[in-house]
Design a protein around this motif. Structure first.
Motif, PDB file in Angstrom:
ATOM      1  N   ILE A   1      50.650  49.083 -15.872  1.00 51.98           N
ATOM      2  CA  ILE A   1      49.847  48.526 -16.648  1.00 51.98           C
ATOM      3  C   ILE A   1      50.861  47.455 -17.364  1.00 51.98           C
ATOM      4  O   ILE A   1      52.118  47.650 -17.987  1.00 51.98           O
TER       5      ILE A   1
ATOM      6  N   ASN B   1      56.633  52.508 -20.769  1.00 57.73           N
ATOM      7  CA  ASN B   1      56.320  51.929 -19.366  1.00 57.73           C
ATOM      8  C   ASN B   1      57.042  50.739 -19.262  1.00 57.73           C
ATOM      9  O   ASN B   1      57.806  50.090 -20.169  1.00 57.73           O
TER      10      ASN B   1
ATOM     11  N   ILE C   1      52.713  59.056 -17.323  1.00 57.78           N
ATOM     12  CA  ILE C   1      52.503  57.572 -17.446  1.00 57.78           C
ATOM     13  C   ILE C   1      53.436  56.909 -16.604  1.00 57.78           C
ATOM     14  O   ILE C   1      52.988  56.039 -15.988  1.00 57.78           O
TER      15      ILE C   1
ATOM     16  N   ILE D   1      44.010  55.279 -19.781  1.00 55.42           N
ATOM     17  CA  ILE D   1      44.900  54.257 -20.175  1.00 55.42           C
ATOM     18  C   ILE D   1      44.483  53.058 -19.402  1.00 55.42           C
ATOM     19  O   ILE D   1      44.422  51.979 -19.881  1.00 55.42           O
ATOM     20  N   SER D   2      43.867  53.166 -18.246  1.00 50.88           N
ATOM     21  CA  SER D   2      43.154  51.947 -17.474  1.00 50.88           C
ATOM     22  C   SER D   2      42.165  51.652 -18.199  1.00 50.88           C
ATOM     23  O   SER D   2      42.254  50.132 -18.565  1.00 50.88           O
TER      24      SER D   2
ATOM     25  N   ARG E   1      45.484  58.554 -16.799  1.00 48.13           N
ATOM     26  CA  ARG E   1      45.453  57.362 -15.835  1.00 48.13           C
ATOM     27  C   ARG E   1      44.056  56.481 -16.296  1.00 48.13           C
ATOM     28  O   ARG E   1      44.057  55.444 -16.679  1.00 48.13           O
TER      29      ARG E   1
ATOM     30  N   TYR F   1      51.611  57.196 -12.981  1.00 45.02           N
ATOM     31  CA  TYR F   1      50.397  56.475 -12.798  1.00 45.02           C
ATOM     32  C   TYR F   1      50.400  54.991 -13.606  1.00 45.02           C
ATOM     33  O   TYR F   1      49.517  54.478 -13.069  1.00 45.02           O
ATOM     34  N   SER F   2      50.870  54.680 -14.644  1.00 53.23           N
ATOM     35  CA  SER F   2      50.634  53.701 -15.369  1.00 53.23           C
ATOM     36  C   SER F   2      51.723  52.813 -15.622  1.00 53.23           C
ATOM     37  O   SER F   2      51.513  51.880 -16.592  1.00 53.23           O
TER      38      SER F   2
ATOM     39  N   HIS G   1      44.048  51.283 -10.342  1.00 55.38           N
ATOM     40  CA  HIS G   1      43.625  50.921 -11.546  1.00 55.38           C
ATOM     41  C   HIS G   1      42.563  49.656 -11.640  1.00 55.38           C
ATOM     42  O   HIS G   1      41.600  49.483 -12.198  1.00 55.38           O
TER      43      HIS G   1
ATOM     44  N   SER H   1      43.569  49.538 -21.278  1.00 56.15           N
ATOM     45  CA  SER H   1      44.309  48.280 -20.827  1.00 56.15           C
ATOM     46  C   SER H   1      43.095  47.184 -20.660  1.00 56.15           C
ATOM     47  O   SER H   1      43.426  46.094 -21.002  1.00 56.15           O
TER      48      SER H   1
END
Ligand code: ADP
Length: 643
Positions: free
Chosen positions: A205, A241, A198, A39-40, A36, A201-202, A265, A43
């Protein structure tokens, strides 16, 4: 290899080492969050590039499809997270992946206790970020190239105090992070596992997160023989996602978990938020806001440099973090996103400051938050209480800052009170009003140095006797706040230490008569006291206010209260010259004793002690404490020699 020239080894900043150590030990039960965090960051990197490319489209390098790719190698036990976002220069890598840049954080970490349970909660306050890779990785390689630059950087670390850095080549712009998993974390190198993390948590996004397309319908079962040699074709990726900005989706499609993950995030908080409110506004203004109340106050809530404000988007394009212009200071703890369809894409902080629309959005956002708080207060007392404990003292800045919402804010305040025997601030002004006596017209409050000082103040005696509730205020900010809060629900707020009893209608006929009689009887005493204390007090009166104490101080209505005086004194500021009124209880044995004292010197000492004690009972400090002690001792000695 050509690239390995100029390899350098650097030590992490001491606090990073400490953070790494803490993190690996306290977050072990929730290892998967590393993904997470990465990826945060990826992003955010894409957001930053998209923003810069508004002005400089060439930064996109003919590769405008921003995305994140997650791949893995089960045999080698590696995972790679690659973005084509903004990337980092060598200096940025040194700065971002070697130190803790955020102001105050390093300091904060130094003060951590080493108590794991507590620390793991504290860690949540500033977000674990990139360094969380070391929960699962024994070593990490970062390859990154800043958009528009030709040189790339390779960073490598085993998370043990040092990192290496060298120049390298990288065709694709952006950052790739390759983790070599620890033996006990190998399970993360799995298609199923990564997709489910993913998803968990994501999903919110906005950027597509891609993984290699699985050839077969079902994920390859373990132990199954691999089908013949792989065909030589370009790997095909698929999006795993939803990849739409969460706040643009309609409310009923969004699960609580999505809101919660999105909060983590944007806020870098490790905990869930306390509550949130999501609104789309169309009409004169056209914007969406998603606002969160955190559970816990950040450690730097009172630091001027504390990051505050909302994440600003214009038509889904990220513009800036910490846009402060959409929230008043007293709501600086609110996190969230505001996405405007009216503002221009090249809006700057300076423009925001002066923009009329921004002003209207700010006032709407403020109302939203206050309404949300009002709702929580009404429907879930316990939750509101936990909000109040975290942020109550900041909300108390509200009445001074926000005139137009004063009544609303007043409704949200909580106090200690003589009605509850507890130092927890739980009583609202509405509670107070609902318990007011039939003929009571004012809300009475008392300001003290501490809860105990307030609770035991002599001023309360008559109110206790009459069964009238008094709010007890002892937060540093209270006296200042009350300068801006004169009434609630049409009821005047009255400070007890500035209350002239005769004006308050608190005494019945009988008591009034008594008062007059006592005043008459004490006339001589009062005259003597006035003379002896002419430097200390402006007036001396006999009072019905007291039942147990010999005397108390009353302030003139424009005088600074005890708290403000103490604050000014501590700041070394000159105090305005004002003298309180001394009110005495003629029925008290000490006062009776005083009256009998015919030796003038002793009378004066005695009178001063009474005045000084009244000051102390108020929580005030004496101008010459040693002198007080000397006088007191003298009186005690005389007393003991008499008996
Ligand atoms: P935070 O994200 O809370 O600022 P991190 O430790 O996660 O803290 O990251 C530190 C900084 O490193 C980020 O603020 C960002 O500037 C930079 N960074 C991290 N990951 C990336 C990435 N994938 N692309 C570009 N910059 C990154």
């Amino acid at each position: 290899m050509v690239e390995t020239v100029k390899k350098e080894t650097h030590g992490f900043q001491a606090e990073v080492k400490q953070l790494l150590h803490l993190m690996i030990h306290s977050l072990y039960s929730n290892k998967e969050i590393f993904l997470r965090e990465l990826i945060s960051n990826a992003s955010d990197a894409a957001d930053k590039l998209r923003f810069l490319a508004l002005d400089k489209p060439e930064l996109m390098e003919n590769d405008p499809e921003l995305r994140i790719r997650v791949t893995f190698d089960e045999e080698k036990g590696t995972i790679s997270i690659a973005d084509n976002g903004i990337g980092m220069t060598r200096d940025e890598v040194m700065e971002n992946l070697g130190t803790i840049a955020k102001s105050g954080t390093a300091n904060f970490i130094q003060n951590m206790s080493g108590d794991q349970k507590q620390d793991s909660q504290l860690i949540g306050q500033f977000g674990v970020g990139f360094y969380s890779v070391f929960i699962v990785a024994e070593s990490v390689d970062v390859y990154t190239r800043k958009a528009g630059e030709s040189e790339a950087v390779h960073w490598f670390s085993q998370g043990e105090g040092e990192f290496e850095i060298e120049a390298t080549q990288k065709e694709e712009r952006g950052t790739e992070i390759v983790l070599k998993l620890r033996e006990d974390s190998k399970e993360f190198a799995s298609d199923f596992k990564l997709r489910s993390i993913i998803g968990k948590y994501s999903d919110h996004i906005a950027l597509p997160i891609e993984m290699l397309k699985v050839e077969h319908e079902e994920p390859a079962a373990e132990g199954e023989d691999k089908p013949e040699a792989k065909e030589e074709k370009a790997p095909e990726f698929e999006k795993v996602n939803q990849a739409t900005a969460l706040w643009t989706r309609s409310k009923n499609e969004i699960k609580d978990e999505d809101y919660q993950e999105f909060y983590k995030h944007i806020s870098h908080d490790y905990e869930e938020p306390l509550d949130w409110v999501h609104n789309k506004v169309e009409g004169k203004l056209d914007y969406t806001s998603l606002l969160y109340i955190p559970k816990r106050a950040p450690y730097d809530l009172y630091n001027r440099e504390m990051p505050k404000g909302l994440k600003l988007y214009v038509q889904r394009v990220f513009i800036m973090d910490e846009a402060e212009q959409f929230l008043p200071l007293y709501l600086r703890f609110i996190k969230g996103v505001i996405d405007s369809n009216d503002l221009s894409l090249n809006v700057s902080r300076e423009i925001l400051q002066k923009d009329r629309q921004v002003e209207s959005m700010k006032s709407a956002v403020t109302k939203r938050v206050l309404d949300l708080l009002g709702k929580i207060a009404e429907n879930d007392k316990e939750k509101y209480q936990s909000f109040w404990e975290a942020f109550g003292s900041v909300l108390k800045e509200g009445p001074a800052e926000d005139f137009s919402n004063r009544e609303k804010i007043a409704g949200l305040l909580r106090f200690t009170s003589t009605h509850e025997n507890s130092d927890k601030q739980t009583v609202s002004l509405a509670d107070y009003v609902s318990r007011m006596k039939e003929d009571q017209t004012k809300i009475y409050y008392l300001i003290g140095e501490s809860y105990n000082a307030a609770k035991n103040s002599p001023h309360l005696e008559i109110f206790r006797k009459k069964g009238i509730e008094v709010l007890l205020m002892s937060d540093r900010i209270d006296e200042w706040m009350m300068n801006y809060l004169h009434e609630f629900n049409g009821k005047h707020m009255q400070n007890l230490s500035k209350t002239n009893l005769e004006e308050e209608n608190l005494l019945d006929e009988e008591e009034k008569k008594q008062q007059e009689a006592v005043a008459e009887e004490s006339k001589d005493l009062i005259e003597r006291l006035k003379k002896s204390l002419e430097n200390e007090v402006s007036e001396v009166k006999a009072t019905q206010r007291l039942t147990e104490s010999p005397a108390c101080l009353v302030l003139n209505s424009f005088d600074m209260g005890i708290q403000m005086r103490e604050i000014m004194k501590a700041a070394g500021q000159a105090l305005p010259d004002s003298k309180p009124i001394l009110e005495i209880n003629p029925n008290h044995p000490l006062i009776e004793q005083l009256e009998k004292e015919d030796q003038e010197d002793r009378f004066k000492d005695f009178a001063l002690v009474i005045f000084e004690q009244a000051t102390l009972a108020e929580g005030g400090s004496l101008s010459d404490p040693a002198d007080y002690v000397r006088r007191m001792n003298k009186l005690l000695l005389e007393l003991s020699s008499k008996s």
